[in-house]
Design an enzyme around this catalytic site. Sequence first.
Site, PDB file in Angstrom:
ATOM      1  N   ASN A 120      16.917  28.122  43.374  1.00 61.45           N
ATOM      2  CA  ASN A 120      16.770  28.717  42.047  1.00 61.45           C
ATOM      3  C   ASN A 120      16.355  30.184  42.125  1.00 61.45           C
ATOM      4  OD1 ASN A 120      17.247  26.096  41.316  1.00 61.45           O
ATOM      5  ND2 ASN A 120      15.188  25.690  40.563  1.00 61.45           N
ATOM      6  N   THR A 155      38.492  59.050   6.236  1.00 62.12           N
ATOM      7  CA  THR A 155      37.781  57.835   5.859  1.00 62.12           C
ATOM      8  C   THR A 155      38.823  56.873   5.308  1.00 62.12           C
ATOM      9  OG1 THR A 155      37.318  58.587   3.603  1.00 62.12           O
ATOM     10  CG2 THR A 155      35.670  59.103   5.282  1.00 62.12           C
ATOM     11  N   HIS A 156      38.651  55.594   5.562  1.00 67.80           N
ATOM     12  CA  HIS A 156      39.657  54.600   5.191  1.00 67.80           C
ATOM     13  C   HIS A 156      41.026  54.960   5.782  1.00 67.80           C
ATOM     14  CE1 HIS A 156      36.841  52.868   2.227  1.00 67.80           C
ATOM     15  NE2 HIS A 156      36.534  54.135   1.966  1.00 67.80           N
ATOM     16  N   SER A 200      58.276  50.773  29.618  1.00 64.00           N
ATOM     17  CA  SER A 200      58.824  49.513  29.127  1.00 64.00           C
ATOM     18  C   SER A 200      59.870  48.989  30.104  1.00 64.00           C
ATOM     19  CB  SER A 200      59.460  49.729  27.747  1.00 64.00           C
ATOM     20  OG  SER A 200      60.290  48.647  27.389  1.00 64.00           O
ATOM     21  N   ASN A 251      53.668  54.098  27.451  1.00 70.13           N
ATOM     22  CA  ASN A 251      52.681  53.301  26.728  1.00 70.13           C
ATOM     23  C   ASN A 251      51.246  53.569  27.188  1.00 70.13           C
ATOM     24  OD1 ASN A 251      54.866  51.957  25.444  1.00 70.13           O
ATOM     25  ND2 ASN A 251      55.078  50.625  27.227  1.00 70.13           N
ATOM     26  N   TYR A 291      14.396  24.911  35.492  1.00 68.19           N
ATOM     27  CA  TYR A 291      15.794  25.104  35.886  1.00 68.19           C
ATOM     28  C   TYR A 291      16.682  24.018  35.293  1.00 68.19           C
ATOM     29  CZ  TYR A 291      20.097  25.416  38.473  1.00 68.19           C
ATOM     30  OH  TYR A 291      21.427  25.509  38.792  1.00 68.19           O
ATOM     31  N   GLN A 317      24.301  27.935  35.816  1.00 66.83           N
ATOM     32  CA  GLN A 317      25.424  28.314  36.672  1.00 66.83           C
ATOM     33  C   GLN A 317      26.515  29.011  35.862  1.00 66.83           C
ATOM     34  OE1 GLN A 317      26.748  25.315  39.490  1.00 66.83           O
ATOM     35  NE2 GLN A 317      28.884  25.842  39.114  1.00 66.83           N
ATOM     36  N   LYS A 360      26.569  33.049  35.470  1.00 69.12           N
ATOM     37  CA  LYS A 360      26.830  33.958  36.593  1.00 69.12           C
ATOM     38  C   LYS A 360      28.165  34.689  36.429  1.00 69.12           C
ATOM     39  CE  LYS A 360      25.928  32.439  40.730  1.00 69.12           C
ATOM     40  NZ  LYS A 360      26.059  31.688  42.000  1.00 69.12           N
TER      41      LYS A 360
END
Length: 456
Positions: A110, A155-156, A278, A286, A318, A323, A326
């Site tokens: 552990n 904006t928007h 492409s 791209n 524990y 596990q 990780k």
Amino acid sequence: MAKLWQKDYNLDELIERFTVGEDYILDRRLVPSDCLASMAHATMLASIGILEQKELTGLKKELAAIIAVWEKGDFLVGMSDEDCHTAIENRLSEKCGEAGKKIHTGRSRNDQVIAALRLYAREGLLVFRKACCELAGRLLECAEKHEFVPMPGRTHMQAAMPSSIGLWAGAYAEELVDDLNLLKGAYRLNDMCPLGSAASYGVPLPLDREMVSELLGFGKVQNNVLYVNNSRGKIESVILDAATQVMLTLSRLAQDLILFSLPEFGYFSLPDILCSGSSIMPQKKNPDGLELVRAKAKTLCSLAAQVKCVIAGLPSGYNRDFQETKGPLIRGLRESVLSTRIMSLTCETMTVNGDRLRAGFTPDIFATDAAMELVKKGLPFREAYRETAKNIKTLSSYDPDHIIRTRTYTGTTGKLCLEKAKADIGSIETRIRTDEETVEKKLAALAGRTVTLFGV
């Protein structure tokens, strides 16, 4: 080869595959971290009489040899090992005899796992913080070079008010400074030595936890031995949350560059070296790197959420559930560092097209400026607003180069105060160098040479 928990029976083959999962694959990245932690632990065991000096010398020599073999890509961790900790201990038992069988004294898998992850994450966070500083620096360079290049503000997604490349690039630089402060907090939280906590409850031996922490260059010992194991997953989630904030910044930066490098805008040009093609359309170039950065921000969000979902409601001590935290940590750190480097490369090599930016200024974008001119003549703002709104189509175009210089208070296009962000980044870089030098000095003294724990 024996497992660390080996008794007088073997697991069912299905349950073994299920419980091992991808641990043995992930752990191939943790081999040098576990070796260094084992060197420190063995040194401490020798200091309290568990190991003889000759045994310690042999163990450290073999641990150094394992690191060297690993660096060549020849130290293998297989499913039968379960993890790197078992593979390393079996190697030590084979090469060092009884000393190899003693090295686990006072240690549980552990706290051994946590120690390896903390060392790995510590170096990963140093690399990540440096990459973020580099990107912030690139953005500030862009802001300084193009400080008074006008850019339509939106904006928007609609034309809104006059802006500038300096304001746009400087905004992302300052956002990264705040993100770096979050990464600093995550670094400090991770920088605690867990060894000596064993399986959450300590052991009846006079372990010197302070010695181990000092040898490994940790900021401090994580005090409560039960909290050590309870913090697994919690600290990983904090790291991933901080990384997610960086990735959210990068995602929006990537989206801006994707959008504004479209032919219809042409505000920026991306070099060919950053653009793939492409398989069917010969004309295509791209921005795949930017699109993947945009996508990986969502990946980081999901990895952080995954860790928090795993640990939510677990009982103290524990649990094997840990596990599952990780993989997200290792993947999240790697993807974040790579994405940050991609954005640095993009900012370094892209072209700012001033003529196209100026062409984006239609008369209506100056509506607020027109309203403010009426305010200066004594008209109340709300009336000036309505008067301007009624006459949008009659607005004449202003000079955007002049207009952006008329904003003269702190943080506006005419007074960006870029020196503030530059000073912040310089201070952060100094702190990172101090952290890096401290860690490198300690680990080099322990291993006899510099060892790289985090690679992408």
